[in-house]
Motif scaffolding. Sequence first.
Motif, short mmCIF file in Angstrom:
data_model
loop_
_atom_site.label_atom_id
_atom_site.label_comp_id
_atom_site.label_asym_id
_atom_site.label_seq_id
_atom_site.Cartn_x
_atom_site.Cartn_y
_atom_site.Cartn_z
N ARG A 138 13.53 1.41 6.07
CA ARG A 138 14.58 2.33 6.53
C ARG A 138 14.59 3.60 5.71
NH1 ARG A 138 20.33 2.50 5.44
NH2 ARG A 138 21.38 3.51 7.17
N TRP A 146 16.07 8.46 13.05
CA TRP A 146 15.21 7.44 12.46
C TRP A 146 15.94 6.10 12.35
CZ3 TRP A 146 10.55 5.92 11.91
CH2 TRP A 146 10.23 4.92 11.00
N TRP A 150 14.46 2.92 14.14
CA TRP A 150 14.09 1.85 13.22
C TRP A 150 14.93 0.60 13.46
CZ3 TRP A 150 16.43 -0.91 9.28
CH2 TRP A 150 15.56 -1.61 8.44
N LYS A 153 13.40 -1.78 15.90
CA LYS A 153 12.02 -2.22 15.62
C LYS A 153 11.88 -3.73 15.80
CE LYS A 153 10.40 -2.11 11.42
NZ LYS A 153 9.81 -1.74 10.14
#
Length: 196
Positions: A138, A146, A150, A153
Amino acid sequence: MVFTVLKERVWKKLQGWKEKLLSRAGKEVLLKAIVQYIRTYMMSLFGIPSGLLDEINALCARFWWGVRGKDRKMHWISWEKMYRAKSHGGLGFRDLKVFNQAFLTKQGWRLLCNQDSLVHQVMSAKYYVRSSFLEAGRGLDPSFIWRSIWGEKALLLEGLKWRMGDGTQISVEDAWLLGDSAVVVPTPNLECSANL
């Protein structure tokens, strides 16, 4: 809050239509074509707070079942059951939370596959210089974009498997399946052959 513009736009669109003038089919088309597609760009980049998505769904449900002033009509079926496909007894409305997750997971897939893109180059330079997107952490003080990508994911990792090929790129720890039906995890020598 930045995302309240989503709720305001939905509210404005719904207020512009008179409930008495639309049939059920008209309401369905309006909700599917206009309301649920407002700001998909924002949903493809940011993890929209689930509370806000619940409020938007509540606005849609109130419009569907009808509201006159402060009087609300009875909601005969839960909005969650209306997400089901028509073949399964629902109306096929989109679950905005799942829709948001799908968009963010697709962005992760693009970061994984399109390694020549400018977005990949910027993100990799900032968040995963010496690794791949799948191994990225992270980070400290990451951007909201992001964090959103993330955060999904794990969902992407659930569907990724190695295709055996000649076996030179596979590690013992990696998940893999035999056959052509496996979804491909891209390697430096292997192009992305499956699309989300």
